[in-house]
Design an enzyme around this catalytic site. Structure first.
Site, short mmCIF file in Angstrom:
data_model
loop_
_atom_site.label_atom_id
_atom_site.label_comp_id
_atom_site.label_asym_id
_atom_site.label_seq_id
_atom_site.Cartn_x
_atom_site.Cartn_y
_atom_site.Cartn_z
CG ASP A 190 -3.90 4.95 -3.22
OD1 ASP A 190 -3.00 4.35 -2.61
OD2 ASP A 190 -5.10 4.92 -2.87
CG ASP B 128 -1.95 1.09 1.21
OD1 ASP B 128 -2.01 1.84 0.22
OD2 ASP B 128 -2.71 1.20 2.18
#
Length: 472
Positions: free
Chosen positions: A349, A130
């Site tokens: 992201d 992440d």
């Protein structure tokens, strides 16, 4: 020939071959594999609806988090010189390491998972990779009698000789860990956290310093990467963690795994995401160190732009967008939409699937694409705004060309399938969603797919190039 001498010759040969081919092998690689949805997501549309729901929730949390930073309600923390003493010693400039990475599409999420070795002796885990998180954590051993602790592997701190709890009274807990809880029952109590994620997920536990085992690309030699700040999570909530054992924090922060690992391997890391609908045997890698795919002599130079490491957007990596065009037409999007100082900005992201644009940008892009697709019969598919019956359109139907013009001369020209996506047999939708304005825009992993992305933290440069990711 005596066996010891033969073994020595083989080792020398291994290192010589690696040195001769270092342009191809001297980096850290993490394999990325996209798996197809399982029966838990019965159709492609079911999966995309779940991704849409998760992305919208994640985007709201991103906006709230960044908004708090902009208004000074959360401490700002960027990698600083004061943290350098605990960073790993730099490896040779040509060295690198890698870990296998797999897609979580089969779980109904848009995450990618990395295989990670933590502790001494090493314990194996599957973590969410992440770029929007600065905390690395693993689920700790299931408490006795706990029936709601979830499934999967659990870290056993008592079985690791390198596990060192961070105490509540330590300077690190007080100043270096902005997400540590303020409460401290006693000075000897462990430094605790209650970490919230952009998609509404949450993890609670205690901090420690620990070592990870990495495999260097040259001669496949194993090495310990020590001094890592990790979380021992005793309670976690959220769909992101259903099929994983925790999170590998790749965000921009002094304590993230990305910053600390990259510090010892040239200050950079990279990844290449295969097509999100690829079969489960398709793979790519996450790399710490040199990125051979961006320095191939037979290919043109990669595109490069500024990597914006803005404390107001931390822990996210941002880029400066000068404009967006469709079929060569530059769209009328206010420059403030791309300006972090004026309530906008754009981030990359890995944890968001569909690209999310602030409302003024979304209206302009969706209008331009739909106008050019006006000859294709439209259909209604919840939750998307613009969908088309591609079968009825015939073979002549073409997807307009979308280009993101980044600061400098860099242009991101994603494949058509990354923004006009297949949602069902013969049906395509504009796979871009909207977010309230003011607010940040997010370039999701579907728009990033089939590109090599290198995050050069040391020089604040983002380099990228189209790729199938199959040989990365």
């Amino acid at each position: 020939m005596p066996a010891p001498l033969l073994l020595l010759l083989l080792l020398v040969l291994c290192c010589n071959v690696a040195a001769a081919a270092k342009a191809h092998s001297d980096s850290l690689h993490l394999e990325l594999v996209r798996r197809p949805p399982s029966s838990s997501a019965t159709t492609r549309l079911d999966l995309l609806r779940e991704l849409y729901r998760s992305d919208q929730l994640r985007q709201r949390m991103i906006s709230q988090s960044i908004g708090q930073r902009r208004h000074g309600r959360r401490p700002l923390q960027a990698p600083a010189a004061s943290q350098n003493a605990s960073l790993p010693a730099p490896a040779p400039a040509e060295e690198s390491f890698a870990m296998p990475l797999t897609s979580g599409a089969y779980t109904g999420t848009g995450q990618y998972f990395v295989r990670f070795l933590l502790g001494t002796p090493a314990q194996k885990f599957l973590l969410v990779a992440d770029t929007g998180s600065d905390l690395t954590w693993v689920k700790c051993r299931r408490p006795r009698g706990c029936r709601r602790c979830g499934r999967g592997r659990f870290f056993r701190p008592q079985a690791s000789t390198t596990y060192a709890p961070i105490r509540c009274s330590s300077d690190m807990c007080k100043s270096a860990l902005p997400f540590a809880l303020a409460t401290c029952p006693t000075p000897a109590s462990p430094c605790a956290y209650n970490y919230g994620y952009s998609d509404g997920s949450m993890a609670k536990g205690v901090f420690a310093q620990e070592s990870a085992t990495i495999t260097l690309s040259r001669c496949a030699r194993r090495r310990k990467l020590g001094g890592l700040v990790v979380g021992c999570t005793t309670s976690s909530v959220g769909s992101s963690f259903r099929a994983s054992d925790g999170v590998l924090g790749l965000g921009y922060s002094a304590v993230s795994f990305a910053a600390r690992a990259a510090a010892g391997f040239g200050g950079r890391f990279s990844y290449c995401l295969v097509d999100h609908l690829s079969p489960r045997n398709a793979s790519s890698r996450l790399t710490f160190g040199p990125t051979p795919a961006l320095s191939h002599p037979a290919l043109p130079p990669p595109r490069a732009t500024e990597l914006v490491l803005d404390a107001r957007l931390q822990p996210f990596y941002a880029v400066r967008i000068d404009g967006v065009s469709v079929d060569g037409e530059l769209l009328p999007i206010p420059s403030s939409v791309w300006d972090a100082a004026r309530g906008g900005g754009a981030i990359l992201d890995s944890g968001t699937s569909l690209t999310v644009l602030a409302e003024p940008a979304y209206r302009a892009v969706a209008s331009a694409l739909s106008r050019r697709l006006g000859g294709v019969p439209s259909v209604s598919v919840d939750p998307f705004d613009h969908c088309y019956n591609w079968t009825a359109a015939g073979p002549a139907a073409e997807v307009p060309k979308l280009v993101l013009h980044l600061a400098g001369t860099a242009r991101l020209e994603p494949p058509a399938k990354s923004y006009v996506i297949d949602v069902a047999e013969g049906v395509k939708c504009i796979g871009i969603t909207s977010a309230p304005w003011p607010g940040v825009s997010t370039i999701g992993n579907i728009l990033q797919q089939e590109h090599v992305w290198e995050f050069d933290l040391k020089n604040r440069r983002l380099r990228f190039r189209r790729s199938t990711c199959r040989s990365i």
